[in-house]
Design an enzyme around this catalytic site. Structure first.
Site, PDB file in Angstrom:
ATOM      1  N   ASN A  91       0.802  -1.220   0.000  1.00  0.00           N
ATOM      2  CA  ASN A  91       0.000   0.000   0.000  1.00  0.00           C
ATOM      3  C   ASN A  91       0.839   1.275   0.000  1.00  0.00           C
ATOM      4  O   ASN A  91       0.353   2.354   0.339  1.00  0.00           O
ATOM      5  CB  ASN A  91      -0.968   0.003   1.191  1.00  0.00           C
ATOM      6  CG  ASN A  91      -1.853  -1.219   1.179  1.00  0.00           C
ATOM      7  OD1 ASN A  91      -1.776  -2.052   2.076  1.00  0.00           O
ATOM      8  ND2 ASN A  91      -2.675  -1.382   0.149  1.00  0.00           N
ATOM      9  N   ILE A 104       0.960   6.794   0.217  1.00  0.00           N
ATOM     10  CA  ILE A 104       0.317   5.751   1.017  1.00  0.00           C
ATOM     11  C   ILE A 104      -1.149   5.629   0.635  1.00  0.00           C
ATOM     12  O   ILE A 104      -1.857   6.627   0.543  1.00  0.00           O
ATOM     13  CB  ILE A 104       0.412   6.086   2.523  1.00  0.00           C
ATOM     14  CG1 ILE A 104       1.882   6.293   2.932  1.00  0.00           C
ATOM     15  CG2 ILE A 104      -0.245   5.012   3.370  1.00  0.00           C
ATOM     16  CD1 ILE A 104       2.055   6.950   4.289  1.00  0.00           C
ATOM     17  N   CYS A 105      -1.585   4.392   0.415  1.00  0.00           N
ATOM     18  CA  CYS A 105      -2.998   4.118   0.146  1.00  0.00           C
ATOM     19  C   CYS A 105      -3.614   3.636   1.458  1.00  0.00           C
ATOM     20  O   CYS A 105      -3.442   2.486   1.855  1.00  0.00           O
ATOM     21  CB  CYS A 105      -3.146   3.061  -0.945  1.00  0.00           C
ATOM     22  SG  CYS A 105      -4.863   2.706  -1.342  1.00  0.00           S
ATOM     23  N   LEU A 106      -4.295   4.562   2.147  1.00  0.00           N
ATOM     24  CA  LEU A 106      -4.920   4.261   3.435  1.00  0.00           C
ATOM     25  C   LEU A 106      -6.235   5.025   3.494  1.00  0.00           C
ATOM     26  O   LEU A 106      -6.248   6.248   3.318  1.00  0.00           O
ATOM     27  CB  LEU A 106      -3.988   4.676   4.583  1.00  0.00           C
ATOM     28  CG  LEU A 106      -4.475   4.417   6.006  1.00  0.00           C
ATOM     29  CD1 LEU A 106      -4.720   2.929   6.248  1.00  0.00           C
ATOM     30  CD2 LEU A 106      -3.460   4.956   7.010  1.00  0.00           C
ATOM     31  N   LEU A 125      -1.094  -0.480  -4.062  1.00  0.00           N
ATOM     32  CA  LEU A 125      -0.476   0.641  -4.763  1.00  0.00           C
ATOM     33  C   LEU A 125       0.831   0.150  -5.384  1.00  0.00           C
ATOM     34  O   LEU A 125       1.319   0.714  -6.340  1.00  0.00           O
ATOM     35  CB  LEU A 125      -0.214   1.757  -3.753  1.00  0.00           C
ATOM     36  CG  LEU A 125      -0.144   3.193  -4.215  1.00  0.00           C
ATOM     37  CD1 LEU A 125      -1.337   3.565  -5.070  1.00  0.00           C
ATOM     38  CD2 LEU A 125      -0.064   4.127  -3.017  1.00  0.00           C
TER      39      LEU A 125
END
Length: 174
Positions: free
Chosen positions: A107, A114-116, A149
């Protein structure tokens, strides 16, 4: 029907409106700065030494955060630096958070993005810097491989030994 208008009074009205707008922006910045100052104090009093964050120099809208990899994960004992950019609309808008230290993770892309969900569509004004850092720390150990990601990291996640090798190689590039 013509209306008599004094151009001088109209100019004054425009100046007053601009001053009101800039005063409002200044008050908003003061509120954000006050909130960030309170969050800094909370972090400094926090007994959890696996997370920390401080403003970068005199700019209260740009911070450097640090997280330690979670215990019993491939990231255990690794220390990661992150940048946190706070918008003037914080806390109603999420900050931009990126890894500074290279991080091989499903991620996190190669640029540190950052993919959050809590940094995107699930953001709430109730979250703070501490919550963000703890959430990223949890994400390290529990990635969302369904929405990667970094597709290479997501593929390698299944083979822990190979994955850990890539984590260490990427970390040592710093």
């Amino acid at each position: 029907m013509a209306q008599n208008v004094n151009p001088f009074l109209e100019q004054q009205a425009d100046v007053v409106k601009q001053n009101d707008d800039s005063r409002k922006a200044s008050n908003d910045n003061h509120a954000v700065t006050k909130r960030l100052h309170n969050e800094l104090m909370t972090l400094m009093m926090n007994p959890d030494k696996s997370i920390s964050a401080f403003p970068e120099g005199e700019n209260f809208f740009k911070w450097i955060g640090t997280i330690t990899g979670p215990k019993d994960s491939v990231y255990e004992a690794l220390k990661f630096k992150l940048s946190l950019q706070f918008p003037h609309s914080y806390p109603y808008t999420a900050p931009t958070v990126k890894f500074i230290t290279p991080c091989f993770h499903p991620n996190v892309d190669t640029s540190g993005n950052i993919c959050l969900d809590i940094l995107k569509d699930k953001w709430s004004a109730l979250y703070d810097v501490r919550t963000i850092l703890l959430s990223i720390q949890v994400l390290l150990a529990e990635p969302n491989i369904d929405s990667p990601l970094n597709a290479v990291a997501a593929t390698k996640w299944q083979n822990k030994d190979e994955y850990k090798k890539h984590v260490i190689e990427t970390y040592n590039e710093a």
